[in-house]
Design a protein around this motif. Structure first.
Motif, PDB file in Angstrom:
ATOM      1  N   ARG A  17       0.857  -1.186   0.000  1.00 58.54           N
ATOM      2  CA  ARG A  17       0.000   0.000   0.000  1.00 58.54           C
ATOM      3  C   ARG A  17       0.890   1.232   0.000  1.00 58.54           C
ATOM      4  O   ARG A  17       1.515   1.565   1.013  1.00 58.54           O
ATOM      5  N   THR A  18       0.943   1.900  -1.138  1.00 59.37           N
ATOM      6  CA  THR A  18       1.804   3.072  -1.288  1.00 59.37           C
ATOM      7  C   THR A  18       0.981   4.227  -1.839  1.00 59.37           C
ATOM      8  O   THR A  18       0.194   4.052  -2.770  1.00 59.37           O
ATOM      9  N   TYR A  19       1.168   5.418  -1.247  1.00 64.43           N
ATOM     10  CA  TYR A  19       0.456   6.626  -1.644  1.00 64.43           C
ATOM     11  C   TYR A  19       1.354   7.439  -2.578  1.00 64.43           C
ATOM     12  O   TYR A  19       2.531   7.660  -2.275  1.00 64.43           O
ATOM     13  N   VAL A  20       0.779   7.881  -3.680  1.00 66.67           N
ATOM     14  CA  VAL A  20       1.569   8.488  -4.754  1.00 66.67           C
ATOM     15  C   VAL A  20       0.976   9.838  -5.158  1.00 66.67           C
ATOM     16  O   VAL A  20      -0.226   9.944  -5.426  1.00 66.67           O
ATOM     17  N   THR A  21       1.821  10.865  -5.205  1.00 69.74           N
ATOM     18  CA  THR A  21       1.407  12.185  -5.683  1.00 69.74           C
ATOM     19  C   THR A  21       1.367  12.173  -7.210  1.00 69.74           C
ATOM     20  O   THR A  21       2.365  11.824  -7.843  1.00 69.74           O
ATOM     21  N   PRO A  22       0.240  12.541  -7.826  1.00 68.70           N
ATOM     22  CA  PRO A  22       0.170  12.559  -9.298  1.00 68.70           C
ATOM     23  C   PRO A  22       1.215  13.498  -9.897  1.00 68.70           C
ATOM     24  O   PRO A  22       1.423  14.607  -9.405  1.00 68.70           O
ATOM     25  N   ILE A  23       1.859  13.062 -10.959  1.00 75.21           N
ATOM     26  CA  ILE A  23       2.931  13.858 -11.543  1.00 75.21           C
ATOM     27  C   ILE A  23       2.410  15.164 -12.138  1.00 75.21           C
ATOM     28  O   ILE A  23       3.172  16.143 -12.246  1.00 75.21           O
ATOM     29  N   ASN A  24       1.135  15.230 -12.493  1.00 74.09           N
ATOM     30  CA  ASN A  24       0.615  16.487 -13.039  1.00 74.09           C
ATOM     31  C   ASN A  24       0.687  17.624 -12.031  1.00 74.09           C
ATOM     32  O   ASN A  24       0.671  18.797 -12.409  1.00 74.09           O
ATOM     33  N   LEU A  25       0.788  17.307 -10.744  1.00 72.37           N
ATOM     34  CA  LEU A  25       0.928  18.351  -9.739  1.00 72.37           C
ATOM     35  C   LEU A  25       2.317  18.985  -9.764  1.00 72.37           C
ATOM     36  O   LEU A  25       2.571  19.971  -9.074  1.00 72.37           O
ATOM     37  N   ALA A  26       3.210  18.419 -10.557  1.00 69.12           N
ATOM     38  CA  ALA A  26       4.563  18.965 -10.678  1.00 69.12           C
ATOM     39  C   ALA A  26       4.659  20.027 -11.769  1.00 69.12           C
ATOM     40  O   ALA A  26       5.759  20.447 -12.132  1.00 69.12           O
ATOM     41  N   ALA A  27       3.516  20.498 -12.263  1.00 74.85           N
ATOM     42  CA  ALA A  27       3.536  21.473 -13.360  1.00 74.85           C
ATOM     43  C   ALA A  27       4.344  22.715 -13.007  1.00 74.85           C
ATOM     44  O   ALA A  27       5.071  23.262 -13.838  1.00 74.85           O
ATOM     45  N   ASN A  28       4.250  23.177 -11.747  1.00 75.96           N
ATOM     46  CA  ASN A  28       5.009  24.370 -11.344  1.00 75.96           C
ATOM     47  C   ASN A  28       6.506  24.130 -11.427  1.00 75.96           C
ATOM     48  O   ASN A  28       7.284  25.025 -11.773  1.00 75.96           O
ATOM     49  N   LEU A  29       6.941  22.915 -11.102  1.00 77.87           N
ATOM     50  CA  LEU A  29       8.363  22.593 -11.152  1.00 77.87           C
ATOM     51  C   LEU A  29       8.860  22.614 -12.584  1.00 77.87           C
ATOM     52  O   LEU A  29       9.959  23.113 -12.869  1.00 77.87           O
ATOM     53  N   VAL A  30       8.066  22.094 -13.490  1.00 81.20           N
ATOM     54  CA  VAL A  30       8.456  22.093 -14.902  1.00 81.20           C
ATOM     55  C   VAL A  30       8.539  23.528 -15.431  1.00 81.20           C
ATOM     56  O   VAL A  30       9.438  23.871 -16.197  1.00 81.20           O
ATOM     57  N   GLN A  31       7.639  24.382 -14.978  1.00 78.68           N
ATOM     58  CA  GLN A  31       7.674  25.782 -15.410  1.00 78.68           C
ATOM     59  C   GLN A  31       8.951  26.461 -14.949  1.00 78.68           C
ATOM     60  O   GLN A  31       9.515  27.313 -15.653  1.00 78.68           O
ATOM     61  N   ILE A  32       9.441  26.119 -13.762  1.00 78.16           N
ATOM     62  CA  ILE A  32      10.688  26.708 -13.268  1.00 78.16           C
ATOM     63  C   ILE A  32      11.849  26.326 -14.174  1.00 78.16           C
ATOM     64  O   ILE A  32      12.702  27.145 -14.507  1.00 78.16           O
ATOM     65  N   ILE A  33      11.874  25.074 -14.609  1.00 82.51           N
ATOM     66  CA  ILE A  33      12.948  24.631 -15.492  1.00 82.51           C
ATOM     67  C   ILE A  33      12.915  25.411 -16.804  1.00 82.51           C
ATOM     68  O   ILE A  33      13.950  25.785 -17.351  1.00 82.51           O
ATOM     69  N   ARG A  34      11.724  25.670 -17.304  1.00 80.66           N
ATOM     70  CA  ARG A  34      11.590  26.374 -18.577  1.00 80.66           C
ATOM     71  C   ARG A  34      11.853  27.870 -18.444  1.00 80.66           C
ATOM     72  O   ARG A  34      12.056  28.564 -19.429  1.00 80.66           O
ATOM     73  N   SER A  35      11.845  28.367 -17.209  1.00 80.73           N
ATOM     74  CA  SER A  35      12.075  29.788 -16.980  1.00 80.73           C
ATOM     75  C   SER A  35      13.550  30.114 -17.152  1.00 80.73           C
ATOM     76  O   SER A  35      14.433  29.335 -16.800  1.00 80.73           O
ATOM     77  N   SER A  36      13.816  31.288 -17.658  1.00 79.64           N
ATOM     78  CA  SER A  36      15.216  31.697 -17.848  1.00 79.64           C
ATOM     79  C   SER A  36      15.842  32.211 -16.565  1.00 79.64           C
ATOM     80  O   SER A  36      17.045  32.413 -16.497  1.00 79.64           O
ATOM     81  N   ASP A  37      15.034  32.427 -15.516  1.00 74.14           N
ATOM     82  CA  ASP A  37      15.578  32.980 -14.280  1.00 74.14           C
ATOM     83  C   ASP A  37      15.337  32.044 -13.103  1.00 74.14           C
ATOM     84  O   ASP A  37      15.000  32.468 -12.014  1.00 74.14           O
TER      85      ASP A  37
END
Length: 199
Positions: free
Chosen positions: A171-191
């Motif tokens: 029994r393992t609880y998993v955070t959906p990867i779609n909630l990582a959208a903010n993290l992906v936006q940081i990578i795409r940001s130039s700053d």
């Protein structure tokens, strides 16, 4: 992924993570860093004197910074500087909206700092509203696996990040990867706000 006070007097905290970008961006669980007071300030360099190390491919990398923490989603973004000539193998992110009960998955974790395969299983509960919108999988994970990827067992794309497990039970609880959208936006940001000079 591990963190320790630079004077080696504080508790060491550890978990698992995975690279989502070849330049060294890594996702793990935010609670991996919460054991240390001031974790919210670490991203902007005003937190405690805290060092992070990441072990990958048998090599320990020590130039790393937490650059984003999402307490509610229990996700953290870490920027790791690879050694000269070292290649980073990044995982592809999928779309967690495809998940339904019975969906086939595979889970990973870590043992003594090395990535390990925990097993295959299925989604048992999709998006449990009683526990932060996580989904549950019937795979047994171990202490220290927080932050590890759960992937589609056919395509290998990441569908979620391990948040918690029940010891010795599938029994393992998993955070959906779609909630990582903010993290992906940081990578795409130039700053993106990381600065190894502070480490």
């Amino acid at each position: 992924v591990a963190g320790t006070d630079r004077n080696d007097i504080a508790r060491t905290v550890s978990g698992t993570g995975f690279f989502i970008d070849e330049s060294g961006f890594l996702i793990t669980a935010a609670h991996v860093f919460r054991a240390e007071d001031g974790w919210k300030d670490r991203a902007n360099g005003t937190g405690p004197d805290f060092k992070i190390s990441v072990r990958t491919g048998g090599v320990t990398l020590t130039r790393a910074s937490v650059i984003y923490l999402d307490e509610q989603a229990d996700l953290a973004l870490v920027r790791v500087e690879p050694n000269p000539g070292q290649s980073i193998r990044a995982l592809r992110l999928g779309d967690s909206r495809v998940i339904d009960p019975g969906f086939g998955v595979a889970a990973f974790g870590s043992d003594a700092g090395e990535g390990v395969f925990r097993g295959r299983g299925n989604v048992s509960v999709a998006f449990d509203s009683s526990y932060f919108g996580v989904f549950k999988v019937n795979v047994t994970t171990e202490r220290g696996d927080s932050g590890a990827p759960v992937v589609d067992d056919q395509s290998g794309v990441v569908l979620g990040v391990i948040r918690a497990g029940v010891t010795n039970q599938p029994r393992t609880y998993v955070t959906p990867i779609n909630l990582a959208a903010n993290l992906v936006q940081i990578i795409r940001s130039s700053d993106a706000p990381y600065d190894f000079a502070r480490q």
